[in-house]
Motif scaffolding. Structure first.
Motif, PDB file in Angstrom:
ATOM      1  N   GLY A  95       0.978  -1.259  -0.174  1.00  0.00           N
ATOM      2  CA  GLY A  95       0.300   0.173  -0.241  1.00  0.00           C
ATOM      3  C   GLY A  95       0.802   1.252  -0.364  1.00  0.00           C
ATOM      4  O   GLY A  95       0.590   2.669  -0.577  1.00  0.00           O
ATOM      5  N   LEU A 100       2.453   1.761  -3.426  1.00  0.00           N
ATOM      6  CA  LEU A 100       1.406   2.234  -4.345  1.00  0.00           C
ATOM      7  C   LEU A 100       1.310   4.012  -4.708  1.00  0.00           C
ATOM      8  O   LEU A 100       1.097   4.182  -5.364  1.00  0.00           O
ATOM      9  N   ALA A 101       1.280   3.845  -3.565  1.00  0.00           N
ATOM     10  CA  ALA A 101       0.663   5.533  -2.390  1.00  0.00           C
ATOM     11  C   ALA A 101       1.544   6.292  -2.734  1.00  0.00           C
ATOM     12  O   ALA A 101       1.829   7.897  -3.545  1.00  0.00           O
ATOM     13  N   ALA A 134      -4.219   3.776  -1.580  1.00  0.00           N
ATOM     14  CA  ALA A 134      -3.590   4.501  -2.958  1.00  0.00           C
ATOM     15  C   ALA A 134      -3.664   6.304  -3.390  1.00  0.00           C
ATOM     16  O   ALA A 134      -3.403   6.720  -3.253  1.00  0.00           O
ATOM     17  N   ALA A 161      -1.129   5.283   3.645  1.00  0.00           N
ATOM     18  CA  ALA A 161      -1.615   4.572   3.034  1.00  0.00           C
ATOM     19  C   ALA A 161      -1.752   3.812   3.721  1.00  0.00           C
ATOM     20  O   ALA A 161      -2.086   2.122   3.848  1.00  0.00           O
TER      21      ALA A 161
END
Length: 251
Positions: A94, A97-98, A184, A192
């Motif tokens: 997470g 992705l962020a 994200a 995240a």
């Protein structure tokens, strides 16, 4: 030493800020994990937890009486190293992705990046509320991960249980995709990570129950959770849409 304390204080302040700003997202992720695990995760991850419980119980001594036996069974069914490993995979994924969205927002200064991401995450949950939480990934990948997990399941204790969780955290899962999209959408790795930690905490109770009672007992309440999950996903979509609108108006 003071520099270290300053860094920790700044990090704590940032955590407090993102928690206040993204509280509704964290709630949505926790609810998705809590209800979604009962309707979806028990089918995918449940067998691995049951296998770990059986392996742990077979390695424990029999003496101690019925009460001690039940306490050991509760501890074994929690599969704490596995849960920590799975949580590590989810939380780090997470955050990763962020990170690009955080960098893009700082570089471009595009005011509508955050609401666009929130709207996308809302669409993901709305789609899943309507169509369900399918895998949407090649079965070959799942089979390969399962075969790799086989040796670790033979003795899922300590670091082996943790590695098992790390590995199986990459199992394809539609519910998890929705959680990653929402995480994200925060466009902040710390936010995240906190959101995915909430998601992981939400999934623990159902898997614990499955490990303790077994898959057959879980099937009794799984249909109820399946009927509730579309409403939870729809509620999450509304939360994310509302945050997207609010962020747009503030831009």
């Amino acid at each position: 030493m003071s520099d270290g304390f300053d860094v920790l204080a700044a990090f704590a302040a940032h955590c407090q800020t993102v928690t206040v700003a993204n509280g509704p997202i964290f709630l949505a992720l926790f609810l998705a994990g809590l209800v979604g695990s009962a309707s979806h995760c028990v089918g995918m991850c449940g067998p691995f937890v049951v296998a770990q419980t059986a392996g742990r119980m077979s390695a424990l001594p029999l003496e101690g009486g019925p009460l001690r036996h039940e306490i050991r069974r509760l501890e074994a069914s929690l599969a704490l190293p596995y849960q920590l490993g799975r949580g590590t995979t989810y939380i780090l994924t997470g955050a990763v992705l962020a990170a690009p969205f955080s960098a893009a927002g700082q570089i471009s200064g595009w005011a509508y990046l955050a609401p666009s991401l929130l709207a996308f995450a809302a669409i993901v949950f709305a789609w899943q509320a309507w169509h369900g939480f399918g895998l949407h990934a090649p079965t070959l990948w799942s089979s390969r991960l399962s075969s790799m997990a086989g040796p670790l399941l033979k003795a899922p204790f300590g670091w082996r249980g943790y590695l098992l969780g790390l590995l199986l955290g990459f199992l394809p899962c539609g519910l998890l995709y929705g959680a990653f999209a929402a995480a994200a959408a925060t466009a902040d790795p710390v936010a995240a990570a906190i959101g995915m930690a909430g998601f992981v905490l939400g999934t623990v109770p159902a898997l614990w129950v499955v490990g303790y009672l077994g898959g057959r007992a879980a099937e009794r309440w799984r249909p109820l959770a399946r009927r509730a999950m579309p409403y939870v996903a729809g509620f999450n979509a509304l939360i994310l849409f509302a945050m997207a609108v609010r962020t747009t108006l503030q831009a």
